[in-house]
Design an enzyme around this catalytic site. Structure first.
Site, PDB file in Angstrom:
ATOM      1  N   SER A 135      -7.767  24.446 -28.154  1.00 52.79           N
ATOM      2  CA  SER A 135      -6.865  23.389 -29.287  1.00 52.79           C
ATOM      3  C   SER A 135      -5.477  24.889 -28.718  1.00 52.79           C
ATOM      4  O   SER A 135      -5.127  24.872 -28.070  1.00 52.79           O
ATOM      5  CB  SER A 135      -6.994  23.213 -30.138  1.00 52.79           C
ATOM      6  OG  SER A 135      -6.225  22.577 -31.133  1.00 52.79           O
ATOM      7  N   ASP A 269     -11.330  13.076 -27.949  1.00 55.78           N
ATOM      8  CA  ASP A 269      -9.879  13.739 -28.288  1.00 55.78           C
ATOM      9  C   ASP A 269      -8.944  13.093 -29.356  1.00 55.78           C
ATOM     10  O   ASP A 269      -7.829  12.588 -27.986  1.00 55.78           O
ATOM     11  CB  ASP A 269      -9.219  14.639 -27.304  1.00 55.78           C
ATOM     12  CG  ASP A 269      -9.190  15.839 -28.246  1.00 55.78           C
ATOM     13  OD1 ASP A 269      -8.512  16.551 -29.593  1.00 55.78           O
ATOM     14  OD2 ASP A 269      -9.196  16.649 -27.833  1.00 55.78           O
ATOM     15  N   HIS A 298     -13.189  17.516 -30.434  1.00 56.40           N
ATOM     16  CA  HIS A 298     -12.173  18.578 -30.291  1.00 56.40           C
ATOM     17  C   HIS A 298     -12.758  19.793 -31.038  1.00 56.40           C
ATOM     18  O   HIS A 298     -13.089  21.335 -30.379  1.00 56.40           O
ATOM     19  CB  HIS A 298     -10.975  17.637 -31.403  1.00 56.40           C
ATOM     20  CG  HIS A 298      -9.753  19.071 -31.296  1.00 56.40           C
ATOM     21  ND1 HIS A 298      -8.977  19.190 -30.002  1.00 56.40           N
ATOM     22  CD2 HIS A 298      -9.320  19.858 -31.936  1.00 56.40           C
ATOM     23  CE1 HIS A 298      -8.139  19.708 -29.849  1.00 56.40           C
ATOM     24  NE2 HIS A 298      -8.118  20.335 -30.954  1.00 56.40           N
TER      25      HIS A 298
END
Length: 323
Positions: A135, A269, A298
């Protein structure tokens, strides 16, 4: 920290940072001829928190353990949480550093410098690095290798990378007003929840995650630890900066290091939608850019830590063999 006969260092950034270091069990020594480190920049999306926050290493326990065991316990695994995203142990002596009191240490830039400072202090220069980011950790990795060009990066794995247009993503459109303008409204409820008995907080977390049939229960203690107003405030503050600062993809840095990068995008996502995958594939057709075909979310730490670790190990195995 997990240890073995030989050492490789995995260092978490965002949520944590992993180091793989090849040498002997004494750790880093200037006399070692082979120095390998896997630097993981990780971040999670738990219980309504946005993609990269909070940065607490405990969420990655299963991922770390699986990766450690996959390499036959040859490499120790280290982790570092985001500054201000978790409470230090009660026995830990806190010392106020006057040199950083005027700096934005809990903002996005401060978190990047926090990890670079850790490397400068604890890792010998010239160590070969294999970075793994999750991320916002992927954004931080790109910034780290740009700010410190002397880092010897062998490979960087970018998992569900939030490296562009965060506020324009489906989840970003929802979270931007919350993080940038409304986050203060959450401080009082979080403070009141923090006063509850520990057993009740654990029950609340189980209730909130009840729909996850394959929930990784190792994340429960870390989730409970987030019911702390200081940690929550720091995480939301960092998130507000991400919404404003993570806009354009750093194509120059990606192009410079493309042969060392692996990107892994999610098919569902809401922080980095499939369109972002197609866009980067168009701009870098020769790059190693993959789209998930396994339905992994995610926030993979919730229920897919083992699977994600096994995939990561496959991708980096050949690079480790050459070191």
């Amino acid at each position: 920290m997990c240890c073995g006969e030989k050492t490789t260092f995995i260092f978490f950034v965002s949520m944590s940072i992993f180091f793989f270091f090849c040498g002997d069990r004494k750790g880093f020594s200037q006399t070692h001829t082979t120095r390998t480190m896997i630097l993981w920049r990780s971040i999670a999306n738990q219980l309504g928190y946005h993609d990269c926050n909070p940065g607490v290493v405990g969420f990655y326990k299963t991922y770390m353990r699986t990766l450690y065991q996959t390499f036959l316990q040859r490499y120790p695994v280290w982790a570092v949480s985001h500054a201000g995203h978790c409470m230090p142990p009660e026995t830990f002596d806190m010392i106020e550093d006057a040199s950083v009191t005027e700096k934005d240490v809990f903002g996005l830039d401060g978190q990047i410098e926090h990890k670079l400072a850790f490397l400068r202090k604890h890792v010998p220069r010239g160590t070969n690095l294999l970075l793994i980011g999750h991320s916002i950790g992927c954004y931080i990795i790109l910034e780290m290798i740009k700010r410190d060009p002397d880092l010897k990066v062998v490979k960087a794995v970018m998992l569900f990378p939030t490296i562009e247009r965060m506020a324009c993503s489906p989840q970003g459109k929802v979270m931007t007003p919350v993080l940038c303008r409304l986050r203060y409204a959450f401080y009082l409820p979080i403070f009141l929840l923090s006063l509850l008995p520990e057993r009740l907080k654990i029950s609340m977390v189980h209730l909130a995650l009840r729909n996850l049939y394959t929930l990784d229960t190792s994340i429960i203690p870390s989730t409970v630890s987030l019911i702390n107003v200081d940690c929550a405030a720091n995480g939301m503050y960092m998130g507000s900066q991400e919404m404003r600062l993570v806009v354009e993809r750093d194509n120059a840095t990606i192009r410079q290091h493309l042969s060392k990068l692996i990107f892994y995008y999610g098919a569902t996502d809401h922080w980095c939608p499939v369109q972002y995958y197609h866009d980067i594939r168009k701009d870098f057709p020769e790059g190693d850019i993959r789209l998930c075909e396994r339905g992994i979310r995610h926030a993979f730490v919730l229920d897919s830590g083992d699977e994600m670790a096994n995939m990561t190990a496959e991708w980096i195995l050949d690079d480790l063999r050459t070191l």
